[in-house]
Each structure stands twice: as structure tokens, then as C-alpha cells.
Write an enzyme that holds these catalytic residues in place. Structure first.
Site, short mmCIF file in Angstrom:
data_model
loop_
_atom_site.label_atom_id
_atom_site.label_comp_id
_atom_site.label_asym_id
_atom_site.label_seq_id
_atom_site.Cartn_x
_atom_site.Cartn_y
_atom_site.Cartn_z
N LYS A 13 -41.65 59.78 49.19
CA LYS A 13 -40.24 59.76 49.57
C LYS A 13 -40.03 59.60 51.08
CE LYS A 13 -39.02 63.51 47.75
NZ LYS A 13 -38.87 64.63 48.47
N ARG A 88 -31.40 68.63 44.79
CA ARG A 88 -32.56 68.96 43.95
C ARG A 88 -32.17 69.64 42.65
NH1 ARG A 88 -37.94 70.06 47.45
NH2 ARG A 88 -37.24 68.80 49.18
N ARG A 127 -52.19 65.07 52.97
CA ARG A 127 -50.96 64.82 53.73
C ARG A 127 -50.96 65.52 55.10
NH1 ARG A 127 -45.03 65.63 51.09
NH2 ARG A 127 -45.24 67.86 51.38
N ARG A 160 -48.93 71.06 56.56
CA ARG A 160 -47.89 72.07 56.38
C ARG A 160 -48.44 73.30 55.67
NH1 ARG A 160 -43.12 68.75 53.73
NH2 ARG A 160 -43.17 70.59 52.39
N ARG A 171 -43.97 74.11 43.62
CA ARG A 171 -42.93 73.13 43.93
C ARG A 171 -42.91 72.01 42.89
NH1 ARG A 171 -45.54 72.59 48.88
NH2 ARG A 171 -44.49 70.71 49.54
P1 ADP Z 1 -41.41 69.02 49.48
O1 ADP Z 1 -40.61 67.89 48.89
O2 ADP Z 1 -42.85 68.70 49.62
O3 ADP Z 1 -41.14 70.32 48.83
P2 ADP Z 1 -39.61 69.19 51.72
O4 ADP Z 1 -39.94 69.03 53.15
O5 ADP Z 1 -38.67 68.21 51.12
O6 ADP Z 1 -41.00 69.18 50.98
O7 ADP Z 1 -39.02 70.65 51.46
C1 ADP Z 1 -39.68 71.80 51.90
C2 ADP Z 1 -38.99 73.05 51.32
O8 ADP Z 1 -37.63 73.12 51.78
C3 ADP Z 1 -38.89 73.11 49.80
O9 ADP Z 1 -40.06 73.60 49.20
C4 ADP Z 1 -37.70 74.06 49.63
O10 ADP Z 1 -38.09 75.40 49.87
C5 ADP Z 1 -36.78 73.66 50.77
N1 ADP Z 1 -35.80 72.63 50.37
C6 ADP Z 1 -35.76 71.34 50.79
N2 ADP Z 1 -34.71 70.69 50.23
C7 ADP Z 1 -34.07 71.58 49.44
C8 ADP Z 1 -32.93 71.51 48.59
N3 ADP Z 1 -32.22 70.39 48.43
N4 ADP Z 1 -32.57 72.65 47.93
C9 ADP Z 1 -33.26 73.78 48.07
N5 ADP Z 1 -34.34 73.92 48.86
C10 ADP Z 1 -34.77 72.83 49.53
#
Ligand code: ADP
Length: 237
Positions: A13, A88, A127, A160, A171
Site C-alpha cells: 500500500k 479500517r 520491511r 518498525r 494486525r
Molecule cells: P500496518 O498497516 O502495517 O498496520 P500502519 O502504519 O498503517 O501499519 O499502522 C500502524 C498502526 O497504526 C496500526 O497497527 C494501528 O494501531 C494504527 N492505525 C493506523 N490506521 C488506523 C486506523 N484507520 N484505525 C485504527 N488504527 C489505525
């Protein structure tokens, strides 16, 4: 024009969001980056969000919504946004729709990057992220030219803390039980574009832009897609 990218952790993504932002002149907004930024700066929202992010859980909707809706204030008529990681779940999608419709700039397309779960675990272990701008590299599929250094801004690359196997698994569970429901939500609106996320980065990107063109054609709108440029010639390693 506003576009969403839906995909599990490791589906590519972030990489595709960067390419599409450049190609379609959109502003890329990644909810994870906004949250990590708030956490790094120790803002009140960042302090509340931190334990959820560290566990690999979704941050409560009201916190993330505030952050994203704030960011959509930067929207203008000329340049839309590409959202990476938001929404999400269905309540987040409904709030986003309400907000963008009130602005007269609804989502044009929701792109789902389809990658099977077995491949995701493998990709995530390779990653690396750059410290300065969060550019994403992958030792297996998109290695930097110099090990440990971002090609684009020269900053250090790191893994990370939530990219540990048990947190990744958590996740992915949330993605495949909850976020995946967004496919039906956007399909019902005629906005869903499913793209095979396996293969070369440039080819996946091409499938996305061709698909977006198709959605626009069905709606009788002119295609927004700019021609491909040299800087997009990424290939999988
Ligand atoms: P990944 O897709 O690998 O989980 P991201 O960088 O997109 O990584 O997100 C990291 C963390 O941020 C997620 O595990 C979650 O805790 C939080 N997060 C990100 N976007 C959202 C969202 N739309 N709703 C709730 N929590 C979110």
C-alpha cells in the site's frame, strides 16, 4: 479526486500510494504515519494512541477520525488525496463518506491490493522504513541501493517495533476479520477496484491506474491518469 488504498500489512500500500500520489498529483495521507508522528511528538492524541499501536490493535475510531478529518482540511479542488490505512472498519468508512460528501469531494475509487496471507508474513520480515519521511523499502522486493540508507533522502532505515512476528499476526487477524468488510461496502457503491498485488511494483501500479481509468469511464468522467515517467521504473528484486 480522492482515492483509497485498502490492503493488508505488507501488501504494498505505502509503495503504491507514493507512486500514485506522484502520478495523479494527489496528496498521500497515511494514518499510520500520522499516528507515529503524533506519538513521536508526544501530543495528547499520540499518548492515547501509543498503547494500541504498540500492541498492534486498532486505535479507537474517534482518535483516528480526528486526525484524518483534520488532515482532510488541507483538501482543495485541484488536488485530491490518496488515503493509505484509513478507513479500517465500516464506522470509519461511514464517517469519512459523510465528511467528504459534505465537502462535495466523495471517494472516487477504493483500490484493494490483493495479496495472500502467506506471502504477507514473508514480505513484512524484510520491511525497512526511513527515519526522515517514512519511505518504505524491502530487502526482498524493493531493496535500497545502499544497505541501511534511504535512496530518496539519504536517511537511516529501521525496522518498525510493531513488525515483530506476533504483532504482525495480530494486525493481519484484524485486517482479515474486520477491514476486509470494506470490500463489500465499496463494491455496493460501485467504487471497488480489486488488483492483484503480486508481481513487480511497476506492473501492479499499471493495473491500478488502468483500473481507475475504467471506473472513471463507467461513470462517464474523463480519465485522471498521467503518463508513466522514468522515476516509476521500479522492479521487484
Ligand atoms: P500496518 O498497516 O502495517 O498496520 P500502519 O502504519 O498503517 O501499519 O499502522 C500502524 C498502526 O497504526 C496500526 O497497527 C494501528 O494501531 C494504527 N492505525 C493506523 N490506521 C488506523 C486506523 N484507520 N484505525 C485504527 N488504527 C489505525
Amino acid at each position: 479526486m480522492n482515492i483509497l488504498l485498502i490492503g493488508a500489512q505488507g501488501s504494498g500500500k505505502g509503495t503504491q500510494a507514493e507512486l500514485l500520489a506522484e502520478r495523479l498529483h494527489l496528496k498521500s495521507l497515511a494514518s499510520g504515519d500520522l499516528l507515529r508522528d503524533a506519538i513521536a511528538h508526544g501530543t495528547p492524541l499520540g499518548q492515547q494512541a501509543r498503547p494500541y499501536v504498540e500492541r498492534g490493535d486498532l486505535v479507537p475510531d474517534d482518535l483516528v477520525l480526528g486526525l484524518i478529518l483534520d488532515a482532510t482540511r488541507q483538501l482543495d479542488d485541484e488536488h485530491g488525496i490518496i488515503l493509505d490505512g484509513f478507513p479500517r472498519n465500516i464506522p470509519q468508512a461511514q464517517s469519512l463518506d459523510a465528511r467528504l460528501e459534505a465537502l462535495g469531494q466523495p471517494i472516487a475509487a477504493a483500490v484493494y491490493l490483493d495479496v495472500p496471507r502467506e506471502q504477507l508474513l514473508d514480505r513484512l520480515s524484510g520491511r525497512y522504513i526511513c527515519r526522515l519521511h517514512g519511505h518504505v523499502w524491502n530487502l526482498k522486493t524493493k531493496p535500497p541501493r545502499v544497505a541501511g540508507v534511504c535512496d530518496l533522502d539519504g536517511s537511516e532505515l529501521y525496522q518498525r517495533s510493531d513488525d515483530q512476528p506476533e504483532k504482525i499476526a495480530r494486525r493481519l487477524d484484524i485486517f482479515f476479520s474486520e477491514t476486509i468488510r470494506l470490500l463489500d461496502y465499496y463494491e455496493a457503491q460501485g467504487k471497488l477496484l480489486r488488483v492483484d498485488g503480486i508481481g513487480e511494483i511497476a506492473r501492479v501500479n499499471e493495473s491500478i491506474v488502468v483500473g481507475i481509468d475504467g471506473i472513471f469511464a463507467v461513470k462517464g468522467l474523463s480519465a485522471p491518469v498521467a503518463p508513466r515517467t522514468e522515476s516509476m521504473q521500479y522492479t521487484a528484486g
